[in-house]
Design a protein around this motif. Sequence first.
Motif, mmCIF file in Angstrom:
data_model
loop_
_atom_site.group_PDB
_atom_site.id
_atom_site.type_symbol
_atom_site.label_atom_id
_atom_site.label_comp_id
_atom_site.label_asym_id
_atom_site.label_seq_id
_atom_site.Cartn_x
_atom_site.Cartn_y
_atom_site.Cartn_z
ATOM 1 N N ALA A 186 0.870 -1.184 0.000
ATOM 2 C CA ALA A 186 0.000 0.000 0.000
ATOM 3 C C ALA A 186 0.905 1.232 0.000
ATOM 4 N N ALA A 187 0.501 2.296 -0.681
ATOM 5 C CA ALA A 187 1.354 3.490 -0.832
ATOM 6 C C ALA A 187 0.747 4.710 -0.127
ATOM 7 N N GLU A 188 -0.251 4.476 0.725
ATOM 8 C CA GLU A 188 -0.937 5.590 1.405
ATOM 9 C C GLU A 188 0.043 6.447 2.210
ATOM 10 N N PRO A 189 -0.242 7.748 2.381
ATOM 11 C CA PRO A 189 0.611 8.616 3.208
ATOM 12 C C PRO A 189 0.766 8.109 4.639
ATOM 13 N N GLU A 190 -0.234 7.390 5.128
ATOM 14 C CA GLU A 190 -0.164 6.860 6.498
ATOM 15 C C GLU A 190 0.947 5.807 6.611
ATOM 16 N N ILE A 191 1.235 5.105 5.515
ATOM 17 C CA ILE A 191 2.337 4.141 5.506
ATOM 18 C C ILE A 191 3.664 4.892 5.627
ATOM 19 N N VAL A 192 3.759 6.012 4.932
ATOM 20 C CA VAL A 192 4.972 6.843 5.001
ATOM 21 C C VAL A 192 5.196 7.327 6.433
ATOM 22 N N ASP A 193 4.081 7.701 7.088
ATOM 23 C CA ASP A 193 4.189 8.177 8.480
ATOM 24 C C ASP A 193 4.655 7.068 9.402
ATOM 25 N N LEU A 194 4.104 5.872 9.218
ATOM 26 C CA LEU A 194 4.509 4.727 10.064
ATOM 27 C C LEU A 194 5.987 4.418 9.838
ATOM 28 N N ALA A 195 6.416 4.397 8.580
ATOM 29 C CA ALA A 195 7.832 4.107 8.288
ATOM 30 C C ALA A 195 8.717 5.198 8.897
ATOM 31 N N GLY A 196 8.247 6.436 8.856
ATOM 32 C CA GLY A 196 9.005 7.536 9.441
ATOM 33 C C GLY A 196 9.194 7.340 10.937
ATOM 34 N N PHE A 197 8.148 6.876 11.589
ATOM 35 C CA PHE A 197 8.235 6.645 13.046
ATOM 36 C C PHE A 197 9.202 5.493 13.341
ATOM 37 N N ILE A 198 9.075 4.386 12.595
ATOM 38 C CA ILE A 198 9.945 3.225 12.837
ATOM 39 C C ILE A 198 11.406 3.596 12.550
ATOM 40 N N ASN A 199 11.635 4.379 11.509
ATOM 41 C CA ASN A 199 13.019 4.814 11.228
ATOM 42 C C ASN A 199 13.542 5.731 12.333
ATOM 43 N N ALA A 200 12.632 6.524 12.923
ATOM 44 C CA ALA A 200 13.061 7.384 14.050
ATOM 45 C C ALA A 200 13.451 6.524 15.252
ATOM 46 N N MET A 201 12.906 5.299 15.299
ATOM 47 C CA MET A 201 13.234 4.359 16.403
ATOM 48 C C MET A 201 14.539 3.619 16.117
ATOM 49 N N GLY A 202 15.078 3.824 14.875
ATOM 50 C CA GLY A 202 16.308 3.112 14.517
ATOM 51 C C GLY A 202 16.097 2.064 13.442
ATOM 52 N N GLY A 203 14.874 2.064 12.879
ATOM 53 C CA GLY A 203 14.566 1.105 11.815
ATOM 54 C C GLY A 203 15.214 1.509 10.501
#
Length: 430
Positions: A186-203
């Motif tokens: 899925a390419a929804e903006p909400e996916i981008v937000d989730l990935a942004g949060f996980i990357n902020a955690m070190g993902g």
Amino acid sequence: MEKLLINGGKKLDGEVPISGAKNAVLPILAAALLTNGCCVIKNVPKLDDVYVMLSVLEELSVRASWQRDELRLDCSRVAPAAPNPKILGRIRASNLILGPLLGRFKEAEIGACGGCSIGSRPMNLHFAALEVLGAKVLPLEAGYFVFAKALHGGEVHLAFPSVGATENLLMAASLAEGKTVLYNAAAEPEIVDLAGFINAMGGKISGAGSNVITIEGVKRLGGAEYTVMPDRIETGTFLLAGAMCGGTVHLAGARAEHNHALLQALQQAGISFTYNSDKNGSFIEVLGCAGRPLPLQITTASYPGFPTDMQPQLAAMLSLAQGQSMICERIFENRFRFVEELKKMGASIQVRDNCAIIDGVARLHGNTVCATDLRAGAAMVLAGLAAAGRTVVEQVEYIDRGYEDFAGKLSCLGADIYRLSSDKQCKLVV
Ligand code: EPZ
């Protein structure tokens, strides 16, 4: 059961702030389970679905505390547990604990995430994706137990770009050993937000927002601070409210780049709007329709197509169009239940093969109608705002699930709207 009473026909003018996105904050809250640290989530909307998700997290020993619109989540005591099925069953998004618990503890128990009023909503795509990483799914009497000896990376091909399945896969793969590539994501903006949060955690997630997402598994994820994106469906709902009621409605914080399909439809319907996409100070401003909107042919689709979560609200606007429109729903199998309610207000709509054929009328008239689900409820409010006379929308609890202070914000714009609780009638004071 609470209700909203609307005296229609008032012009809407003014500015309202767009709240944080429900469909971004729910997966982000679930993703906090990936760490034993503390997370601070900002721009969290005060919605019933958020409160339910927090009660699910508290069942898993997360300690949550609010400071204005910021949530502090202490995940140091999180342990896998079987949350109360009654709580899990209240919102579909509770199934998003699956990915993080599987990633962190290699086991998770979720409820029977079954149907709701808009469709059957199975979990087969979630399970098929997680099985590629080594998970096993055990059906229980009322739910599923999902476990794995170890989680390894792999190539996952989703049969349909499911938002929830993409989110669960991202979360589980973030702590798997090795690299995962997710195709038809899925390419929804909400996916981008989730990935942004996980990357902020070190993902290490790349490609979010496209249909191919790569996740490099890491050993552990830490706490993080993150600000939730603005709600694109709340934005669209207020854009249509402004379009239907005349006047000028300014949506502070709205992001035009998240709403291209809707803005294109508004342009085709003859609705004028302006917008500014600067990160600080973004807005969209809609100029109310002097006459009746032009008819449209719309088919809902996964992002960046026309969002299914805007389908009922668009149907309300097209009920007043100059001519015949058609809206085909291609995401959910039962998302036209609101049509019978709109017809009580004078709309002329026929549903065939999951398409609504709408013959626009010059005016809708007030009536007592029901919110059959979250977005249908919003559509009924829009219809009531534009209709002549008084409309009562019942089962407003549905609307509270996904809109922060919906009636209060509309009242700020000049709507004549009251919230009626079972024992008293009160004018919204804003
Ligand atoms: C998310 O639901 C949103 N909810 C929905 O918003 C939104 O309508 C939907 O995505 C589509 O954009 C949240 O983000 C909390 P899907 P989700 O998995 O993840 C079928 C709102 O009003 N499917 O993309 O559940 C499913 O039945 C809500 O805010 C399977 O068949 O949606 C549906 O027909 C409503 N098997 C279609 O795919 C699966 O394993 C889309 O579902 C999963 C889904």
